[in-house]
Design a protein around this motif. Sequence first.
Motif, short mmCIF file in Angstrom:
data_model
loop_
_atom_site.label_atom_id
_atom_site.label_comp_id
_atom_site.label_asym_id
_atom_site.label_seq_id
_atom_site.Cartn_x
_atom_site.Cartn_y
_atom_site.Cartn_z
N LYS A 12 12.45 -2.64 -8.00
CA LYS A 12 11.95 -1.23 -8.45
C LYS A 12 10.83 -1.04 -8.90
CE LYS A 12 12.65 2.86 -11.21
NZ LYS A 12 13.48 3.29 -12.47
N LEU A 13 10.18 -2.06 -9.67
CA LEU A 13 8.71 -2.12 -10.37
C LEU A 13 7.70 -2.33 -9.09
CD1 LEU A 13 9.54 -4.07 -13.41
CD2 LEU A 13 8.63 -1.39 -13.22
N ALA A 14 7.90 -3.26 -8.06
CA ALA A 14 7.17 -3.53 -6.89
C ALA A 14 6.86 -2.02 -6.16
CB ALA A 14 7.81 -4.53 -6.08
N PHE A 15 7.97 -1.35 -6.03
CA PHE A 15 7.51 0.06 -5.45
C PHE A 15 6.77 0.87 -6.27
CE2 PHE A 15 11.35 -0.75 -2.70
CZ PHE A 15 10.97 -0.60 -1.64
N ARG B 37 1.11 -1.20 -0.05
CA ARG B 37 0.06 0.10 0.19
C ARG B 37 0.74 1.21 0.04
NH1 ARG B 37 -4.26 0.15 3.04
NH2 ARG B 37 -4.49 2.40 3.10
N LEU B 38 2.11 0.96 0.29
CA LEU B 38 3.09 2.25 0.18
C LEU B 38 3.67 2.49 -1.20
CD1 LEU B 38 5.43 2.08 3.49
CD2 LEU B 38 3.43 3.48 2.97
N SER B 39 3.30 1.47 -2.19
CA SER B 39 3.86 1.71 -3.42
C SER B 39 3.14 2.93 -4.19
CB SER B 39 3.25 0.53 -4.39
OG SER B 39 3.86 -0.82 -3.81
N PHE B 40 3.92 3.34 -5.28
CA PHE B 40 3.65 4.84 -5.57
C PHE B 40 2.37 5.07 -6.34
CE2 PHE B 40 8.43 4.34 -6.32
CZ PHE B 40 8.71 4.79 -4.81
N LEU B 41 1.75 4.02 -7.10
CA LEU B 41 0.41 4.15 -7.65
C LEU B 41 -0.67 4.05 -6.50
CD1 LEU B 41 -1.32 1.20 -8.01
CD2 LEU B 41 0.44 0.72 -9.70
N ARG B 42 -0.38 3.45 -5.65
CA ARG B 42 -1.28 3.39 -4.51
C ARG B 42 -1.33 4.79 -3.70
NH1 ARG B 42 -2.51 -1.61 -2.17
NH2 ARG B 42 -4.05 -0.45 -0.83
N GLN B 43 -0.18 5.35 -3.55
CA GLN B 43 -0.14 6.62 -2.92
C GLN B 43 -1.06 7.63 -3.92
OE1 GLN B 43 3.74 8.22 -1.57
NE2 GLN B 43 4.47 5.81 -1.42
N LEU B 44 -0.55 7.67 -5.15
CA LEU B 44 -1.32 8.34 -6.03
C LEU B 44 -2.87 8.34 -6.08
CD1 LEU B 44 -1.16 10.51 -8.59
CD2 LEU B 44 -1.08 8.44 -9.82
N MET C 214 9.25 8.89 1.20
CA MET C 214 9.75 7.78 0.04
C MET C 214 10.26 8.87 -1.06
SD MET C 214 7.28 4.88 0.30
CE MET C 214 8.08 3.57 -0.91
N LYS C 215 11.07 10.03 -0.67
CA LYS C 215 11.76 10.98 -1.55
C LYS C 215 13.09 11.36 -1.02
CE LYS C 215 8.40 14.25 -0.10
NZ LYS C 215 7.11 15.01 -0.45
N ALA C 216 13.94 12.00 -1.73
CA ALA C 216 15.27 12.32 -1.37
C ALA C 216 15.64 13.50 -2.37
CB ALA C 216 16.20 11.11 -1.35
N ASP C 217 16.27 14.53 -1.60
CA ASP C 217 16.72 15.58 -2.64
C ASP C 217 18.05 15.15 -2.84
OD1 ASP C 217 17.44 17.81 -4.04
OD2 ASP C 217 17.30 19.14 -1.93
N GLU C 218 18.28 14.77 -4.13
CA GLU C 218 19.85 14.32 -4.58
C GLU C 218 20.36 15.38 -5.23
OE1 GLU C 218 19.57 9.87 -5.01
OE2 GLU C 218 18.57 10.69 -6.64
N SER D 139 15.35 5.52 1.11
CA SER D 139 14.19 6.10 1.66
C SER D 139 13.13 5.17 1.25
CB SER D 139 13.97 7.42 1.23
OG SER D 139 13.71 7.42 -0.36
N TRP D 140 13.16 4.35 0.07
CA TRP D 140 11.96 3.76 -0.29
C TRP D 140 12.16 2.41 0.59
CZ3 TRP D 140 12.62 3.06 -6.39
CH2 TRP D 140 12.30 4.02 -6.83
N PHE D 141 13.33 1.82 0.75
CA PHE D 141 13.15 0.63 1.54
C PHE D 141 13.08 0.86 3.24
CE2 PHE D 141 15.14 -0.94 -2.09
CZ PHE D 141 14.75 -2.37 -2.35
N LEU D 142 13.56 1.81 3.61
CA LEU D 142 13.50 2.44 5.11
C LEU D 142 11.91 2.43 5.37
CD1 LEU D 142 14.97 3.22 7.87
CD2 LEU D 142 15.02 5.63 7.00
N ALA D 143 11.22 2.97 4.53
CA ALA D 143 9.83 3.43 4.68
C ALA D 143 9.02 2.07 4.72
CB ALA D 143 9.49 4.28 3.62
N ARG D 144 9.23 1.09 3.79
CA ARG D 144 8.74 0.05 3.94
C ARG D 144 8.96 -1.02 5.08
NH1 ARG D 144 10.32 -4.69 -0.30
NH2 ARG D 144 11.84 -4.91 1.42
#
Length: 549
Positions: free
Chosen positions: A508-511, A23-30, A369-373, A256-261
């Motif tokens: 990556k695609l699972a996220f 449910r944290l995947s990006f399309l679910r967030q959208l 789940m984002k980072a300023d690079e 950030s992605w994996f830490l959130a999950r």
Amino acid sequence: MIALRPPEIVMRLQRLGAAHPTRLSFLRQLIRRATKEQWRVRKDRFELDNRGFGRAVYAVETPARVYSLVAFSTPLDDENRSDRVIAQAWDTSYVLYDGLPDQAEVARLEANAPLQEAGRYTSRELVLARANKSVRLFEEVAAALAQGQQPDEEQLLGVGYLLRTTAVYGNGKFGIADRDEIASRPELAGSFQAEMLTVWLIRSFTLDMVDHIAHRRNPAGAARLAPDLRRALGVGNATGLGMAPFLVRHPLLTHSWFLARETALARVRAQPYAGEVERSGFSTALADLCQRVARWHSDDGRQAAATQALADDLGTLAENLDQLLAKPLPWDALYRFAEDRFSVEGQEACVALILEPHGALIDELGETMKADETPGHAIEGGMTCGSLRQMLLDSYSWAADIDFVEPAANARFWYVSAEKLEPRLGERFEEEGADLEQPLATARDALRLAAALAQETASDSVAEFLLRRPEWRHAVRRAQIVAKFPYAEIHDNLIGADLRPVDILRAKLAFFGARSFDPRSDRWLRIALFSGEPLIEDVATATAMGEVA
């Protein structure tokens, strides 16, 4: 408190290659944001001929601004239809446009979008995409509807989509808008939100297109695709090597992605009991996954075996569910049960299932789940060589057993294709080009850097070392990043003979929210996005109907 799973478990290729959307995947967030804010979608224009060729514009009204999918459908001979990124023509092409384009802008885009990379674009274009029909299935669906019948449900859901994207480009590629143009907009600030919005709209265009073709064939008697089938279908995608190095090249974002999950999983496992709402939500998610797995087919032997093992694991879970949820720390008991008895595929599916009914507890982690690079990663030159070497030995202890003198451990090299400017994988001892190797051999470079540092005076500064040995700057920078961000590194050899890049792709695609992973080789795979999720045109009413969590 429950400890987070350590990176030496989470970041192994075998587990990355068994990742499931959550449910944290990006399309679910959208979907959740669009539903909460009641985004509205309308067809500003839909100008397709009897065969479904032409143009369409779907306008999305968010609270702050309007975005438009500008879609073009064009004839394509079968011999020119290809999922490969080097293809030159496609059935359909798309632009996500910032605002609502007028007639002149649509004409400009019609002259360029079907050319994809060869076209010319402006900062009004946020995403560029193209897609091909699943030819046999698309035609069978159109033919059935034209006869006033619904298509064969089992066949339809076995594939899961009528159209498959071969590229969805964002972030400034080929002259479209840079990420900075939209990064401050709340609706698009999260990872890959513009790309997910594009695919969500493409889904609606595809379904409308097949209905349109059927109606033109039989205006008086054609059927529309049934609502339950429309919702069940998603958008396919073919993804290859070009996306594989992303998790390596963006260490802060990956962390950030994996830490959130993993934080979400730890929070849920620490819950002292399972309430009725959560039990019911878990049971619903389990039943849904069982149905999906039953339709999940792949010709890849490894995936087929993993899918069968997953089906067995889910059956075992269903049999023991009541007993597990009656225990103290029930979600932790359920996870440990899976960890002890299930395949890796089953374990990672359990992670997704455990998170599913706990939106109130974990959904806010999506904002992390984002980072300023953009500032880059400044090297800490004042660190001593001795400290850096110890840091390497600690962070890369998992790599100590890899002998890079052995040809099998050093078999591949990553490079950038001059033709498509995308990553490719070469065979070091069979092909030329190793002198153009990209710095993606993280384990090898870390071990070699540690060996180089062992020859230095331990009290010397890293700055002094790099003045003498500037070729190690990339490895020093990465070592200092990984020491601070433990989920930033994949804990495996990325140039070994046994590397399967599809494992990185699947993670990556699972996220993103992908399902139905179907490896077509060890270097590319097909997936489906948005299958079973709400249609974008329905989200304005979904909150009242209680359809989205």
